[in-house]
Design a protein around this motif. Structure first.
Motif, PDB file in Angstrom:
ATOM      1  N   LYS A 145       0.831  -1.203   0.000  1.00  0.00           N
ATOM      2  CA  LYS A 145       0.000   0.000   0.000  1.00  0.00           C
ATOM      3  C   LYS A 145       0.865   1.252   0.000  1.00  0.00           C
ATOM      4  N   THR A 146       1.944   1.195   0.805  1.00  0.00           N
ATOM      5  CA  THR A 146       2.866   2.334   0.849  1.00  0.00           C
ATOM      6  C   THR A 146       3.531   2.552  -0.507  1.00  0.00           C
ATOM      7  N   LYS A 147       3.946   1.430  -1.128  1.00  0.00           N
ATOM      8  CA  LYS A 147       4.558   1.547  -2.454  1.00  0.00           C
ATOM      9  C   LYS A 147       3.581   2.134  -3.460  1.00  0.00           C
ATOM     10  N   ASN A 148       2.319   1.630  -3.413  1.00  0.00           N
ATOM     11  CA  ASN A 148       1.308   2.148  -4.333  1.00  0.00           C
ATOM     12  C   ASN A 148       1.058   3.628  -4.091  1.00  0.00           C
ATOM     13  N   LEU A 149       0.980   3.996  -2.801  1.00  0.00           N
ATOM     14  CA  LEU A 149       0.784   5.409  -2.477  1.00  0.00           C
ATOM     15  C   LEU A 149       1.974   6.250  -2.953  1.00  0.00           C
ATOM     16  N   GLY A 150       3.189   5.679  -2.777  1.00  0.00           N
ATOM     17  CA  GLY A 150       4.381   6.393  -3.236  1.00  0.00           C
ATOM     18  C   GLY A 150       4.355   6.618  -4.740  1.00  0.00           C
ATOM     19  N   SER A 151       3.976   5.561  -5.476  1.00  0.00           N
ATOM     20  CA  SER A 151       3.900   5.711  -6.939  1.00  0.00           C
ATOM     21  C   SER A 151       2.806   6.695  -7.331  1.00  0.00           C
ATOM     22  N   THR A 155       3.290  10.115  -9.302  1.00  0.00           N
ATOM     23  CA  THR A 155       2.505  10.446 -10.499  1.00  0.00           C
ATOM     24  C   THR A 155       1.795  11.779 -10.348  1.00  0.00           C
ATOM     25  N   LEU A 156       1.203  11.990  -9.150  1.00  0.00           N
ATOM     26  CA  LEU A 156       0.515  13.265  -8.899  1.00  0.00           C
ATOM     27  C   LEU A 156       1.496  14.438  -8.931  1.00  0.00           C
ATOM     28  N   LYS A 157       2.695  14.242  -8.381  1.00  0.00           N
ATOM     29  CA  LYS A 157       3.699  15.310  -8.426  1.00  0.00           C
ATOM     30  C   LYS A 157       4.062  15.654  -9.866  1.00  0.00           C
ATOM     31  N   THR A 158       4.214  14.578 -10.686  1.00  0.00           N
ATOM     32  CA  THR A 158       4.524  14.817 -12.101  1.00  0.00           C
ATOM     33  C   THR A 158       3.399  15.590 -12.783  1.00  0.00           C
ATOM     34  N   LYS A 159       2.148  15.175 -12.488  1.00  0.00           N
ATOM     35  CA  LYS A 159       1.011  15.877 -13.070  1.00  0.00           C
ATOM     36  C   LYS A 159       0.954  17.329 -12.598  1.00  0.00           C
ATOM     37  N   ILE A 160       1.251  17.542 -11.299  1.00  0.00           N
ATOM     38  CA  ILE A 160       1.232  18.901 -10.755  1.00  0.00           C
ATOM     39  C   ILE A 160       2.292  19.764 -11.430  1.00  0.00           C
ATOM     40  N   LYS A 161       3.486  19.193 -11.604  1.00  0.00           N
ATOM     41  CA  LYS A 161       4.548  19.942 -12.293  1.00  0.00           C
ATOM     42  C   LYS A 161       4.133  20.282 -13.720  1.00  0.00           C
ATOM     43  N   LYS A 162       3.510  19.295 -14.408  1.00  0.00           N
ATOM     44  CA  LYS A 162       3.058  19.539 -15.772  1.00  0.00           C
ATOM     45  C   LYS A 162       2.000  20.627 -15.801  1.00  0.00           C
TER      46      LYS A 162
END
Length: 225
Positions: A145-151, A155-162
């Motif tokens: 779950k932690t790994k999934n949350l990390g991924s 992904t959300l950070k990448t989307k936010i940067k975009k």
């Protein structure tokens, strides 16, 4: 009776040895003793034990009577000597038999308690293993779950940067458009001022032209007169 007592004692000793050592017969003996202690078995065993104890007391009483008779007469005749030896042997064998019976009962009891304790320990170990397995499963699930949350966070950070870059680009475009609009506004204001100036000049030219035409018409009228 003495031969019977010897046979019983020998059987009890064999039974004790069977209980002391872990052999294939031990389980069978324990099952047999379990069955004996169920239902009417304990009543029969107690009855036999009481009977043997009463016979033991009777032998001891006979020995006491022979002893008293010897004291009274001052000598022990051969018959009393034989009876004394017989009663003493019987009493010893019966006492030893009762002792072995008690020993067999206690051994059986302790073996059962040990078996129950082992079963309880095994159940506790299984339960603890189950708890540990559950903890490990939960830990693995939490880790996944932690790994999934990390991924997902990555992904959300990448989307936010975009999105931020897109917002910056849009802001730059909006600023450029605003600048262009401001320039066009200033240019249109300049065109309006130029138009007003040209309109005023046109009006002046028309006024001058009308004045010239009036002057020419008046001069033509004077010439005709």
């Amino acid at each position: 009776m003495i031969q019977l007592l010897y046979s019983v004692i020998l059987g009890q000793m064999v039974l004790i040895l069977t209980l002391l050592f872990k052999t294939p017969l031990r389980k069978l003996v324990i099952i047999s003793l379990d069955r004996v202690k169920r239902g009417q078995g304990p009543v029969m065993v107690k009855t036999i034990g009481i009977t043997v104890f009463v016979v033991l007391i009777s032998s001891v009483y006979s020995m006491v009577k022979i002893q008293q008779r010897t004291i009274e007469t001052g000598a022990l005749n051969p018959t009393d000597q034989v009876l004394m030896s017989k009663h003493m042997l019987e009493a010893s064998l019966m006492g030893f038999m009762l002792f072995l019976s008690l020993m067999i009962d206690r051994l059986h009891h302790y073996i059962r308690e040990l078996r129950l304790l082992r079963k309880t320990m095994e159940a506790t170990k299984k339960q603890s293993r189950g708890i540990e397995d559950g903890k490990s499963i939960n830990a693995a699930a939490e880790e996944n779950k932690t790994k999934n949350l990390g991924s997902e966070i990555a992904t959300l950070k990448t989307k936010i940067k975009k999105l931020e870059s897109d917002c910056d680009a849009k802001a730059k475009e909006a600023k450029t458009a605003e600048t262009e609009a401001e320039a066009l506004k200033k240019q249109s204001e300049g065109f309006l001022l130029e138009y007003d100036r040209l309109l005023a000049e046109n009006q002046d030219l028309r006024t001058q032209l009308q004045s010239i035409e009036q002057g020419l018409s008046q001069s033509d009228g004077k010439k005709s007169m």
